[in-house]
Design a protein around this motif. Structure first.
Motif: not given
Length: 313
Positions: A125-133, A229-235, A267-273, A301-303
């Motif tokens: 997956f593209d892990r360029t830091p885009l999403v800041h939580f 949760k599924p809809l939050a992840r989809r968002l 939601i947090a686990v889908l973010c980069d920061i 959170l993922p590594s």
């Protein structure tokens, strides 16, 4: 553990089985084309199972029917509405994301990988830091103070920023009034359609005078506070995909407060920061609860996720 491939195209399932075995040499793979076959497959009731199903050709099969008998997870193979964040993988093509996700699932269920790590975070997956939580666990701080500082920093750095507050509407101090056009409530309804193209998320945005883009607020607080949760992840996944369409890679700031902690984790686990705002008070019930809940969130959170604290502005 067993991987169940449910598709009426036997040539396809044979080819997919071969791809999986190249990555997981010891995988037990069962191919089926209807519900009766899974019931007669003599699966080990004590082991976890993963069913990967093509709903276009095997529509009468629902993993929930078998929950009484054994643990079974279900992923879908689709041609439209592809979104690995909610386990909808491309049926056609090289299926790199699917094979990598199966590998992660296998290692999690065999104890080789922390089960709290993000389900499908892989190098594919593209892990360029885009999403800041940004998660505020401080009930004493003024709403929006830290997110305002973070927004100012991102805008001053020259980034194009999308601001998404996930909180009750009465706490959205960094949002303008709705204006005219579709808002977050409308977007959540559209996201229920798996074929909704994320490129259309721009229709739900409007510029803020302070230089960032905001998603028009929802009609009611309950539209967000009660989000599943599924809809939050989809968002979050949809907004990431929309941001990636920009050659300059738009940054996304998700400002989260007042949601159920399990939804917040999803939601947090889908973010980069991930940025945590903790209370200053040392030994109150609220402060201790905030630290405990924040620790639970951090543990999931993922590594690949960078962690910031409120003093790192």
């Amino acid at each position: 553990m067993t991987i169940i491939l449910a598709d009426q195209d036997t040539v396809f399932t044979q080819q997919l089985s071969a791809k999986i075995r190249q990555r997981l040499t010891d995988a037990a793979i069962v191919t089926i084309n209807d519900a009766q076959q899974i019931e007669s497959s003599r699966l080990d009731l004590k082991e976890p199972h993963l069913m990967i199903r093509n709903p276009a050709s095997v529509s009468n099969l629902d993993a929930k029917r078998f929950d009484r008998h054994f643990k079974i997870d279900e992923w879908l193979l689709v041609e439209h509405g592809i979104d690995p964040a909610i386990f909808r993988f491309a049926r056609l093509g090289p299926q790199t994301d699917l094979i990598a996700a199966i590998d992660v699932w296998s290692r999690q269920n065999s104890g080789q990988l922390d089960p709290h790590s993000d389900d499908i975070e892989t190098d594919s997956f593209d892990r360029t830091p885009l999403v800041h939580f940004l998660f505020s666990a401080d009930s004493q701080s003024l709403p929006g103070t830290h997110s305002r500082q973070r927004l100012n920093i991102l805008v001053e750095q020259g980034h194009k920023v999308i601001y998404l507050p996930l909180m009750p509407t009465y706490q959205m101090v960094n949002i303008q009034s709705n204006g005219s056009g579709l808002g977050l409530s409308d977007l959540l309804v559209r996201l229920l359609d798996p074929d909704f193209p994320c490129s259309e998320i721009g229709h739900f945005l409007q510029p803020h005078p302070d230089g960032y883009l905001q998603i028009r607020p929802p009609d009611r607080s309950d539209d967000l506070v009660g989000i599943e949760k599924p809809l939050a992840r989809r968002l979050i996944s949809g907004i990431r995909q929309f941001a990636q369409l920009d050659a300059d890679q738009t940054k996304v700031l998700i400002d989260c407060a007042g949601l159920p902690i399990e939804t917040t984790k999803a939601i947090a686990v889908l973010c980069d920061i991930c940025e945590i705002i903790l209370p200053v008070a040392a030994n109150t019930f609220a402060a201790n609860a905030a630290k405990r809940e924040s620790s639970d969130l951090l543990a999931e959170l993922p590594s690949t996720c960078q962690i910031l604290y409120s003093d790192e502005l």
